[in-house]
Design an enzyme around this catalytic site. Structure first.
Site, PDB file in Angstrom:
ATOM      1  CB  VAL A   9      -3.231  -4.478  -0.346  1.00  0.00           C
ATOM      2  CG1 VAL A   9      -4.046  -5.656  -0.853  1.00  0.00           C
ATOM      3  CG2 VAL A   9      -3.501  -3.238  -1.185  1.00  0.00           C
ATOM      4  CB  SER A  10       0.707  -3.767   3.401  1.00  0.00           C
ATOM      5  OG  SER A  10       0.083  -4.601   4.350  1.00  0.00           O
ATOM      6  CB  SER A  11       2.513  -1.371  -0.485  1.00  0.00           C
ATOM      7  OG  SER A  11       2.617  -2.617  -1.135  1.00  0.00           O
ATOM      8  CD  GLN A  14       0.969  -5.921  -0.280  1.00  0.00           C
ATOM      9  OE1 GLN A  14       0.380  -5.147   0.464  1.00  0.00           O
ATOM     10  NE2 GLN A  14       1.515  -7.035   0.157  1.00  0.00           N
TER      11      GLN A  14
END
Length: 200
Positions: A9-11, A14
């Site tokens: 996931v990007s962060s 998330q």
């Protein structure tokens, strides 16, 4: 032969639950899941690099969707070739059945099909990037023709400027002195001079 999963996931805020459940449903245990919580802009990710050290010839690597591997299709292709040809593993993208190197269709190997699909996706992504840039450039050009200005609005010229300008014009004060008298900096005072002279 071992089965591994790569999840991204990007962060950190998330949720990975959907990807984790998808991997559990095909029999992959959590200890064999490598999870990164960071951007897919490149492949210098801690868990991904650990995964590369674990993988051996004949292993299977599962990802939920191709964008979990990365964002840039050129780099995805490079990694895909490294994984499937150099390490010699099978890659399986759950949301994209054509990207399953175990498959064989009419004598054509899954690795060949997957390579072809990735090349097409890379081409489509490149065309879309170029189209987006062109649309942005056209939008900016049209906006400028309509008089729309970009960036920060210019600082208004104060009422006292004309008097200070005349002193500077007559070489009685320097630009820096003029800027100090108007409580501004040298660059702003210079810009005011240009605007004032252009408007006259």
């Amino acid at each position: 032969m071992k089965k591994y999963a790569y999840i991204r996931v990007s962060s950190k805020d998330q949720n990975i639950a959907r990807q984790v459940e998808a991997m559990k449903s095909i029999g992959i245990s959590e200890k064999d899941m490598f999870i990164d919580k960071q951007s897919g802009k490149d492949f210098f990710r801690e868990q991904y690099q650990l995964l590369l050290k674990k993988l051996e010839s004949g292993d299977e690597l599962y990802i939920k969707s191709i964008d979990r591997l990365g964002r840039d299709y050129d780099e995805i292709q490079e990694q895909w070739r490294y994984l499937t040809k150099k390490i010699n593993i099978d890659m399986i993208v759950l949301d994209f059945p054509l990207l399953d190197t175990r498959n064989q269709v009419n004598g054509i190997t899954g690795k060949f099909i997957a390579d072809l699909v990735l090349q097409i996706l890379s081409y489509v992504a490149q065309v879309e990037r170029e189209n987006t840039k062109q649309r942005q450039a056209e939008g900016i050009r049209i906006a400028k023709e309509k008089g729309i200005q970009f960036g920060r609005p210019p600082i208004p010229i104060p009422n006292e400027f004309e008097e200070i300008y005349q002193l500077w014009k007559e070489n009685k004060i320097s630009k820096r002195k003029g800027a100090r008298l108007l409580n501004t900096n040298h660059n702003t005072f210079t810009n005011w001079i240009k605007r004032y002279e252009n408007d006259r």
